[in-house]
Design an enzyme around this catalytic site. Structure first.
Site, mmCIF file in Angstrom:
data_model
loop_
_atom_site.group_PDB
_atom_site.id
_atom_site.type_symbol
_atom_site.label_atom_id
_atom_site.label_comp_id
_atom_site.label_asym_id
_atom_site.label_seq_id
_atom_site.Cartn_x
_atom_site.Cartn_y
_atom_site.Cartn_z
ATOM 1 C CE LYS A 1 -4.329 -2.108 1.069
ATOM 2 N NZ LYS A 1 -5.436 -2.636 1.889
ATOM 3 N NE ARG B 1 -6.887 -9.032 0.899
ATOM 4 C CZ ARG B 1 -6.533 -8.185 -0.181
ATOM 5 N NH1 ARG B 1 -5.607 -7.504 -0.327
ATOM 6 N NH2 ARG B 1 -7.194 -8.528 -1.454
HETATM 7 N N1 HH2 Z 1 -7.096 -4.326 0.629
HETATM 8 C C1 HH2 Z 1 -7.318 -4.563 -0.789
HETATM 9 C C2 HH2 Z 1 -8.491 -5.338 -1.034
HETATM 10 N N2 HH2 Z 1 -9.172 -6.206 -0.222
HETATM 11 N N3 HH2 Z 1 -9.765 -6.740 1.729
HETATM 12 C C3 HH2 Z 1 -9.256 -6.646 3.148
HETATM 13 N N4 HH2 Z 1 -10.050 -7.446 4.115
HETATM 14 N N5 HH2 Z 1 -8.328 -5.997 3.921
HETATM 15 C C4 HH2 Z 1 -7.585 -5.148 2.835
HETATM 16 O O1 HH2 Z 1 -6.878 -4.238 3.214
HETATM 17 C C5 HH2 Z 1 -7.859 -5.279 1.538
HETATM 18 C C6 HH2 Z 1 -8.788 -5.971 1.101
HETATM 19 C C7 HH2 Z 1 -6.576 -3.893 -1.696
HETATM 20 O O2 HH2 Z 1 -5.652 -4.451 -2.186
HETATM 21 P P1 HH2 Z 1 -5.753 -5.319 -3.555
HETATM 22 O O3 HH2 Z 1 -6.373 -6.447 -3.625
HETATM 23 O O4 HH2 Z 1 -4.361 -5.627 -3.867
HETATM 24 O O5 HH2 Z 1 -5.947 -4.324 -4.537
HETATM 25 P P2 HH2 Z 1 -7.222 -4.019 -5.387
HETATM 26 O O6 HH2 Z 1 -8.356 -3.677 -4.512
HETATM 27 O O7 HH2 Z 1 -7.035 -2.593 -6.130
HETATM 28 O O8 HH2 Z 1 -7.488 -5.263 -6.261
#
Ligand code: HH2
Length: 256
Positions: A201, A237
Site C-alpha cells: 500500500k 493479507r
Molecule cells: N485491501 C485490498 C482489497 N481487499 N480486503 C481486506 N480485508 N483488507 C484489505 O486491506 C484489503 C482487502 C486492496 O488490495 P488489493 O486487493 O491488492 O488491490 P485492489 O483492490 O486494487 O485489487
C-alpha cells in the site's frame, strides 16, 4: 492470506485476467505457505469504479472452479458472487463494506455458515482518499467494527466465524494507517481475530520518502506485517507470500 486479483486495474499492478495465470499464482502462494488465498474480481483501489455482478462472476468463477478443494476466500461485496463462490467451496467471504454493500450478503453468509471478514472503510473507493478525517481514528474504527460484528451476529452469523479488519488505506491518511497498527491492541481487545492488509500500500512508499508513491515495496510490506503480527494481528493479507511467510515464521519463533 495470499492475494490473487482477477482484475485489469488493481492498485499494485498484480491483477491478471487470464484464468491460468491466476490459478498458477494461487498454487504458488499455497506452495509458499499461504494458509488461504483471497480471490477478487473487483478492484477497490482509490478512485476505482464498481464492477457489475455478471462481470465479477465472469472473472472469478473459472478461477474458483479450477482451485476447488484449496483453502480460498472471496473478496466481494456482492451476495451473488459470494453464493456462487460458497457453492464452489470457498470458506471465507472477505467484504470490504462490512455487510453494508449488499443487504443480501449477511443472509448468504449466515445460511452457509462460512467465515466472514468485516472491514472498515470511510466513504467509498471512488472518493475515499479525498480528505479522510477522524477525531480519533482507532476509537472510531473500533466502534464501527463492534457495531458491524453485533449486526452480523444479530442476523444469524456465528460470532466465532467473524474476523475484523481496520481497512488500511480505505479512507485513511498514512498517519491514520500507522496509528491503527501502533494501537492495534485496542482492536485486538474486541476479541475477534484481526486481519491486516498493508501489503504494497502507498503509505509504505510514502514512508520511504516518495510523497507521490502509489505502491510500497515488498520489504516495507514485510516489515509492516511483522509489526502488525507483534501487536496481535492474526491474518496478514499479502501479495508476496513467500517473503511474508519466512519473516513471520522467524518473528513467531521469537514470540513463542
Ligand atoms: N485491501 C485490498 C482489497 N481487499 N480486503 C481486506 N480485508 N483488507 C484489505 O486491506 C484489503 C482487502 C486492496 O488490495 P488489493 O486487493 O491488492 O488491490 P485492489 O483492490 O486494487 O485489487
Amino acid at each position: 492470506m495470499g492475494v490473487v486479483n482477477v482484475t485489469p486495474d488493481s492498485f499494485s499492478g498484480d491483477g491478471v485476467l487470464w484464468r491460468d495465470a491466476a490459478v498458477t499464482e494461487a498454487y504458488g502462494m499455497l506452495d509458499a505457505g499461504a494458509a488461504i488465498v483471497d480471490v477478487g474480481g473487483e478492484s477497490t483501489r482509490p478512485g476505482s469504479e464498481a464492477v457489475p455482478l455478471e462481470e465479477e462472476l465472469r472473472r472469478v468463477v473459472p478461477v474458483l472452479e479450477h482451485l476447488q478443494g484449496e483453502p480460498l476466500s472471496i473478496d466481494t461485496s456482492k451476495a451473488g458472487v459470494a453464493r456462487r463462490a460458497i457453492e464452489l467451496g470457498v470458506e471465507l467471504v472477505n467484504d470490504v463494506t462490512a455487510l453494508h454493500g449488499d443487504p443480501e450478503l449477511v443472509g448468504a453468509v449466515a445460511e452457509a455458515g462460512v467465515y466472514v471478514c468485516l472491514m472498515h472503510m470511510q466513504g467509498e473507493p471512488r472518493t475515499m482518499q479525498a480528505d479522510p478525517r477522524y477525531d480519533d481514528v482507532v476509537s472510531e474504527v473500533k466502534a464501527f467494527l463492534e457495531e458491524r460484528l453485533a449486526f452480523a451476529v444479530s442476523q444469524g452469523v456465528c460470532e466465532e466465524l467473524v474476523c475484523l479488519d481496520p481497512g488500511i488505506g480505505f479512507g485513511k491518511t498514512p498517519e491514520h494507517n500507522l496509528e491503527l497498527v501502533r494501537r492495534l491492541g485496542e482492536l485486538v481487545a474486541i476479541g475477534r481475530p484481526i486481519l491486516i492488509g498493508f501489503s504494497r500500500k502507498s503509505t509504505l512508499g510514502k514512508l520511504l520518502g516518495d510523497p507521490d508513491a502509489r505502491v510500497g515495496t515488498t520489504a516495507a510490506s514485510v516489515g509492516m506485517a511483522v509489526a502488525a503480527y507483534e501487536r496481535g494481528a492474526t491474518i496478514l493479507r499479502a501479495h508476496d507470500v513467500r517473503e511474508h511467510v519466512e519473516a513471520l515464521r522467524a518473528a513467531a519463533a521469537v514470540l513463542a
